[in-house]
Enzyme design. Structure first.
Site, PDB file in Angstrom:
ATOM      1  N   CYS A 162       0.920  -1.214   0.026  1.00  0.00           N
ATOM      2  CA  CYS A 162      -0.102  -0.021  -0.151  1.00  0.00           C
ATOM      3  C   CYS A 162       0.884   1.212  -0.048  1.00  0.00           C
ATOM      4  O   CYS A 162       1.585   1.234  -1.050  1.00  0.00           O
ATOM      5  CB  CYS A 162      -1.034  -0.038   1.057  1.00  0.00           C
ATOM      6  SG  CYS A 162      -2.350   1.051   1.013  1.00  0.00           S
ATOM      7  N   HIS A 221      -3.563  -4.886   0.412  1.00  0.00           N
ATOM      8  CA  HIS A 221      -3.121  -5.676   1.833  1.00  0.00           C
ATOM      9  C   HIS A 221      -3.267  -7.213   1.773  1.00  0.00           C
ATOM     10  O   HIS A 221      -4.159  -7.676   2.056  1.00  0.00           O
ATOM     11  CB  HIS A 221      -3.896  -4.937   2.871  1.00  0.00           C
ATOM     12  CG  HIS A 221      -3.620  -3.545   3.433  1.00  0.00           C
ATOM     13  ND1 HIS A 221      -2.689  -3.011   4.044  1.00  0.00           N
ATOM     14  CD2 HIS A 221      -4.196  -2.383   2.797  1.00  0.00           C
ATOM     15  CE1 HIS A 221      -2.599  -2.014   4.055  1.00  0.00           C
ATOM     16  NE2 HIS A 221      -3.512  -1.298   3.377  1.00  0.00           N
ATOM     17  N   GLU A 231      -2.171  -9.116   3.924  1.00  0.00           N
ATOM     18  CA  GLU A 231      -2.269  -9.688   5.185  1.00  0.00           C
ATOM     19  C   GLU A 231      -3.862  -9.576   5.595  1.00  0.00           C
ATOM     20  O   GLU A 231      -4.095 -10.205   6.571  1.00  0.00           O
ATOM     21  CB  GLU A 231      -1.353  -8.942   6.165  1.00  0.00           C
ATOM     22  CG  GLU A 231      -2.053  -7.537   6.440  1.00  0.00           C
ATOM     23  CD  GLU A 231      -1.466  -6.350   5.748  1.00  0.00           C
ATOM     24  OE1 GLU A 231      -1.776  -4.962   5.686  1.00  0.00           O
ATOM     25  OE2 GLU A 231      -1.338  -6.748   4.549  1.00  0.00           O
TER      26      GLU A 231
END
Length: 226
Positions: free
Chosen positions: A80, A204, A206
């Protein structure tokens, strides 16, 4: 082999740390130049505004080190805002210019060329879009200039058009370094590369369920190859 997650004091990095650990990595969340200089791989996460984050990296003495490690071929992943910081300049959070001829852009790491700009609030037909762009969206690894062969290491086993989780108001410029694209108000680069071992993603991983976990496993595997 340790992956250094760069802590520039701009947000909670626990989700990135946990995602990498779940992918099989030994992780050190650190702001120490000595740790980053010797790490087997580096992740630059993203929380905050471009100008503040770039300034924090400089104050910590990490900007030149990150450029050097990437130039040396260290595996690198910008997430990001971390991907934004790979570029030469960004408009987010930059001070207002003193006059019309002054540049008001903040200076990034300069690993990739160009200026990170704001996503437009309307598409080509004038239809409105919500900015920030928040939520699940697809990443195209082929067509419109994206190079699927260049994406093979990071996106191995991830189908074209897979969904990832986004939250951002700014997007990186276009160029031959783009390996993935996404459409919101416009079609913007959502994955980039520098050489064969440095990557950036707008989304993202994660927070992107199994597809994001697979991408992190791919990055860990790439880092472990040495």
């Amino acid at each position: 082999m340790t992956i250094a997650v760069v802590d520039y004091h701009k947000g909670n990095l626990l989700s990135v740390q946990r995602g990498l650990q779940a992918a099989g990595a030994q992780v050190a969340v650190t702001d120490r130049a000595s740790d980053i200089a010797t790490a087997g791989a580096i992740v630059l996460p993203g929380v905050g505004a471009f100008a503040d984050a770039a300034d924090a990296l400089r104050r910590l003495g990490l900007d030149g080190l990150l450029r050097r490690r990437v130039a040396e071929g260290a595996p690198f992943l910008g997430i990001c805002l971390g991907m934004h910081l790979m570029f030469e300049e960004g408009v987010e959070g930059a001070p207002e210019p003193d006059d019309e001829e002054s540049s008001h852009n903040a200076v990034g790491l300069g690993i990739l060329p160009g200026v990170v700009g704001r996503l437009p609030r309307t598409d080509e037909a004038g239809n409105p879009y919500k900015i920030p762009h928040v939520g699940w969206n697809t990443v195209s690894l082929a067509g419109e200039g994206a190079d699927p062969s260049a994406a093979s290491a990071l996106f191995d086993g991830i189908p074209d058009g897979e969904y990832f989780y986004f939250t951002h108001s700014y997007a990186v410029p276009d160029g031959p370094f783009v390996i993935g694209r996404t459409r919101h108000s416009v079609r913007f680069p959502s994955a980039v590369r520098y050489g064969d071992r440095a990557f950036g993603v707008q989304f993202h991983p994660e927070k992107s369920s199994e597809a994001g976990h697979r991408l992190l496993r791919n990055f860990v595997s790439l880092a472990q190859e040495g």
